[in-house]
Design an enzyme around this catalytic site. Structure first.
Site, PDB file in Angstrom:
ATOM      1  N   ASP A  65       0.873  -1.170   0.000  1.00 12.17           N
ATOM      2  CA  ASP A  65       0.000   0.000   0.000  1.00 12.17           C
ATOM      3  C   ASP A  65       0.909   1.218   0.000  1.00 12.17           C
ATOM      4  O   ASP A  65       2.137   1.095   0.095  1.00 12.17           O
ATOM      5  CB  ASP A  65      -0.934   0.008   1.213  1.00 12.17           C
ATOM      6  CG  ASP A  65      -2.276   0.681   0.908  1.00 12.17           C
ATOM      7  OD1 ASP A  65      -2.259   1.820   0.413  1.00 12.17           O
ATOM      8  OD2 ASP A  65      -3.322   0.074   1.173  1.00 12.17           O
ATOM      9  N   HIS A 103      -3.579   2.869  -4.813  1.00 17.39           N
ATOM     10  CA  HIS A 103      -2.842   2.621  -3.567  1.00 17.39           C
ATOM     11  C   HIS A 103      -1.427   2.119  -3.855  1.00 17.39           C
ATOM     12  O   HIS A 103      -0.929   1.222  -3.161  1.00 17.39           O
ATOM     13  CB  HIS A 103      -3.584   1.617  -2.684  1.00 17.39           C
ATOM     14  CG  HIS A 103      -4.783   2.184  -1.986  1.00 17.39           C
ATOM     15  ND1 HIS A 103      -4.686   3.101  -0.971  1.00 17.39           N
ATOM     16  CD2 HIS A 103      -6.107   1.974  -2.173  1.00 17.39           C
ATOM     17  CE1 HIS A 103      -5.907   3.422  -0.549  1.00 17.39           C
ATOM     18  NE2 HIS A 103      -6.784   2.759  -1.275  1.00 17.39           N
ATOM     19  N   GLU A 105     -10.558   2.185  -4.560  1.00 13.94           N
ATOM     20  CA  GLU A 105     -10.267   3.618  -4.397  1.00 13.94           C
ATOM     21  C   GLU A 105      -9.227   4.143  -5.391  1.00 13.94           C
ATOM     22  O   GLU A 105      -8.443   5.030  -5.071  1.00 13.94           O
ATOM     23  CB  GLU A 105      -9.815   3.903  -2.960  1.00 13.94           C
ATOM     24  CG  GLU A 105     -10.877   3.574  -1.935  1.00 13.94           C
ATOM     25  CD  GLU A 105     -10.437   3.825  -0.508  1.00 13.94           C
ATOM     26  OE1 GLU A 105     -11.282   4.172   0.332  1.00 13.94           O
ATOM     27  OE2 GLU A 105      -9.227   3.684  -0.220  1.00 13.94           O
ATOM     28  N   TRP A 117      -7.215  -2.567   9.659  1.00 13.87           N
ATOM     29  CA  TRP A 117      -6.439  -1.507   9.022  1.00 13.87           C
ATOM     30  C   TRP A 117      -5.680  -0.757  10.111  1.00 13.87           C
ATOM     31  O   TRP A 117      -6.261  -0.352  11.113  1.00 13.87           O
ATOM     32  CB  TRP A 117      -7.358  -0.562   8.246  1.00 13.87           C
ATOM     33  CG  TRP A 117      -8.112  -1.243   7.161  1.00 13.87           C
ATOM     34  CD1 TRP A 117      -9.414  -1.644   7.175  1.00 13.87           C
ATOM     35  CD2 TRP A 117      -7.593  -1.640   5.884  1.00 13.87           C
ATOM     36  NE1 TRP A 117      -9.748  -2.254   6.004  1.00 13.87           N
ATOM     37  CE2 TRP A 117      -8.655  -2.263   5.179  1.00 13.87           C
ATOM     38  CE3 TRP A 117      -6.353  -1.529   5.263  1.00 13.87           C
ATOM     39  CZ2 TRP A 117      -8.494  -2.775   3.892  1.00 13.87           C
ATOM     40  CZ3 TRP A 117      -6.199  -2.030   3.976  1.00 13.87           C
ATOM     41  CH2 TRP A 117      -7.257  -2.634   3.302  1.00 13.87           C
TER      42      TRP A 117
END
Length: 749
Positions: free
Chosen positions: A191, A268, A324, A465
């Site tokens: 990420d 990401h 996203e 997360w």
């Protein structure tokens, strides 16, 4: 009083565990079996002989590792009928339709565990271990259990990009997962905050992109978000070598846990484009976080990475993220536009679909399957892809109706980065409120689904997360005991689930977690207030609950802090006008929690008509047009049903029914910067006798900075001597796209 209220008051009065139905006989099993029956007698053999039938040597060692935790001095024998009193047997006939099924029988003379598969035998001895911990290894109650897992996929996700967790920490969590029959570990390896897997052909991923100057994600996020070399003084980060990964994958497999790696794409990916900028649309470092979908080098890079990942992970699924992605750069990128033209793609959503299809085809060519977050639905989904539904449940249901398999992991129930107790008492979290009971309440299969479509829901997963989890102990504090609730959702059929049975069990399991060195949350650091507004009697009944067992709730009404000798809460408190209540948890003469203060008013505006000059959010309507004068104050979460949300200004008029003397007008707002919730920047309060001509009583400016951390509450109001029938309350919103204001009640006294 309802059943739930009676249950909690029974606990408070007796300070002990109640006798729960369903024949548990003092057993505190998690997850609960599908079938459990008790009978008379006990198995009382402190050092029994153990015998195996049709079990391989490797599997025998695995099972003995668990059995020796029950009876360290037990012996092995090959002569079952003559000597053994514990018999572990692999059988040919089915013990259940799903892998992991088993049968366990305890009689005064014999313990017998049977399964047609190795996994079932392993879960059978795990259940036996929990029974021994609930009672005594030397005196096990006679019992029959037949157990079948509800879902094949029972998972936990861990983000190691935002904060790095070493392999020993990973193993520790795998041990706990196995104890509660979870069998999928979703490893979020890449990420923007750091790349965590060594890739031989791209050394900069772990020489630079795995390291940053700041220790915490928050510091890095608020900085220029650059990376640094591993040998930079103070560099924070880390990565897993190929040997680390093989070791963890094998360790998990020994516990029947499959490790599913995640390599994020197309978004990401800031850490990749920083060190290999030619893979972004701009070709410049630190400018784009998405891969260039029109660049063939992007696919050569990803295929090379996936080749190394596939070599390390035997998992059928490879998770590719897909969430996203900021696709705006694709709209102006010549390479992306050419790709769209050459392939007849109408928009960037279809370009993302092309990207996902191409990766899916590559994985299929290697004998693997693609798994991704529900954004992979955008623009059309690859035929054999499986969807992980996180933005609520709608994406998952859409995928099911399209004929795809789905794993349910909606943020509302499965995101363990949310607060699990009163945010004021908790360490900083990303936002939201997800207490243990709400996790437990989740049912991954809606009643509306037909039986054949229900089969496409493969299971459920908890997501961890770690933006706000910089330490190992903090991560465990957020994971446990909520993961135990998730394990029961994943394993136990809905008819066998029971919050009243689960709650004493999870309290009992806490001590075992602590014995394993797990820094689990204490279940309840606060007391929760519940209100029942009676407009006919002009009163509010207040009740209190908490999930710690056993516990005493003690309270005061005189402004003095509660103590072990304060009034013991045993039933609802009636408020006719106002009450200032201080409460805390106690037990054995000791105070468990900090005092909490609640102020309750039966105010003059309860039941008043409200006219909205600006609309409220339909998603956070809190009951609609009666929400601001229904007498119910909001709790710790903006999603609890009592907070009304506004995406712009709030402008409402209250009709009190007649001209009324007024001393105070106020409304309570919430601020929480993580999910973009802010106090109003200005409040204006007006009064009128005819509802047409309003006089400004006061304008109030907000003085709390927008970047103030934590969950904040503030009353914006005025005090004085007024008289009016109509009141107009205007809260000017902070101009921000996707931002919210939340208000729970307008009080008039």
């Amino acid at each position: 009083m309802n059943k739930k209220g009676f249950f909690f008051i029974l606990l408070l009065i007796t300070g002990s565990f109640p006798v729960i139905s369903q024949g548990t006989s003092g057993l505190f099993l998690i997850p609960y079996p599908q079938e459990l029956k008790t009978s008379a007698g006990y198995f009382s053999h402190p050092s029994p002989a153990i015998c195996f039938s049709e079990v391989t040597p490797i599997e025998k060692d695995r099972l003995l590792d668990v059995l020796y935790r029950i009876w360290p001095d037990s012996i092995l024998t090959e002569e079952y009928k003559k000597n053994a009193s514990v018999h572990i047997q692999k059988i040919k006939e089915k013990t259940g339709e799903k892998v992991g099924s088993y049968a366990l029988d305890i009689t005064p003379d014999l313990i017998l565990i049977k399964a047609d598969n190795d996994e079932g035998l392993y879960y059978g001895v795990q259940t036996l271990l929990q029974i021994a911990r609930s009672t005594s290894p030397a005196k096990l109650p006679a019992i029959h259990i037949k157990d079948i897992p509800r879902f094949a996929y029972r998972g936990m996700h861990l983000d190691v990009s935002r904060h790095f967790f070493d392999k020993e920490f990973i193993k520790k969590q795998l041990d706990v997962m196995a104890s509660y029959k979870l069998n999928r570990f979703h490893w979020h390896l890449t990420d923007g905050a750091g790349w965590r897997i060594h890739i031989g052909k791209y050394p900069l991923l772990t020489e630079v992109a795995a390291w940053r100057p700041q220790h915490t994600w928050k510091e890095w996020w608020n900085s220029d978000r650059h990376y640094c070399r591993q040998d930079t003084p103070g560099a924070y980060g880390g990565f897993y070598t190929s040997q680390d990964i093989r070791e963890i994958v094998q360790y998990a497999a020994d516990r029947f846990i499959t490790v599913i790696p995640e390599i994020e794409m197309p978004g990401h990916s800031e850490e990749v484009t920083a060190v290999y900028p030619e893979l972004s649309c701009s070709g410049e470092p630190y400018k784009n976080g998405e891969f260039c979908a029109g660049n063939e080098d992007t696919f050569r890079f990803l295929e090379t990475v996936l080749d190394e990942v596939i070599e390390l992970f035997p998992s059928k699924y490879i998770h590719i993220g897909g969430d996203e992605a900021n696709k705006t750069t694709w709209e102006s990128c010549p390479k992306c536009q050419k790709r769209m033209h050459d392939n007849g793609l109408k928009n960037v959503d279809e370009l993302q679909s092309y990207f996902i299809h191409r990766i899916s085809d590559y994985l299929e060519s290697k004998g693997r399957k693609l798994l991704g977050w529900d954004e992979i639905l955008d623009g059309g989904l690859a035929p054999d892809a499986t969807v992980m539904s996180w933005r609520g449940t709608q994406g998952g249901l859409k995928a099911v109706n399209m004929g795809h398999n789905v794993i349910m992991t909606p943020g509302e129930y499965c995101y363990f980065d949310a607060y699990q107790d009163d945010p004021i008492l908790e360490p900083e979290a990303i936002g939201g409120y997800l207490p243990l009971e709400k996790v437990y309440s989740y049912n991954p299969v809606p009643d509306s689904l037909t039986a054949d479509k229900s089969q496409r829901i493969l299971g459920v997963q908890a997501n961890v997360w770690t933006e706000y989890m910089p330490t190992y102990s903090h991560a465990e504090y957020m994971i446990y005991p909520r993961l135990l609730a998730l394990s029961e959702i994943a394993w136990t059929d809905t008819p066998q689930k029971s919050w009243e049975r689960f709650l004493p069990a999870v309290n009992r399991q806490l001590s075992w977690l602590h014995d394993q060195g797990i820094n689990a949350h204490p279940i309840s650091k606060s007391v929760e207030m519940h209100q029942t507004v009676d407009t006919a009697a002009h009163e509010i009944k207040i009740s209190f609950t908490c999930n710690r067992i056993p516990v005493e709730i003690r309270y005061t009404l005189d402004g003095i802090l509660p103590s072990p000798t304060s009034t013991l809460y045993t039933g609802p408190i009636t408020v006719k006008d106002s009450a200032h209540i201080a409460v805390a948890q106690f037990g054995n003469g000791k105070q468990f929690t900090e005092p909490q203060n609640f102020t309750v008013y039966y105010h003059k505006a309860i039941g008043s008509k409200v006219t909205y000059n600006t609309p409220y959010s339909q998603h956070y309507n809190a009951g609609g047009k009666t929400a601001l004068t229904d007498g119910y104050t909001g709790g710790r979460s903006y999603g609890d049903g009592h907070w009304q949300g506004f995406t712009g200004d709030m402008d409402v008029i209250l009709d009190l029914g007649k001209s009324t003397p007024i001393h105070n007008i106020t409304a309570r707002f919430m601020q929480q910067t993580g999910p973009w919730i802010w106090f109003p920047h200005t409040v204006e309060i007006y009064a009128s006798e005819d509802g047409e001509k309003f006089s400004l009583l006061k304008r109030i400016e907000n003085t709390t900075p927008r970047d103030t951390e934590g969950v904040l509450f503030h009353n914006f109001g005025i005090t004085g001597n007024y008289k009016a029938r109509y009141l107009r309350y205007v809260a000017r919103a902070v101009p921000k796209k996707d931002g919210y204001m939340f208000v729970d009640e307008i009080f008039v006294r």
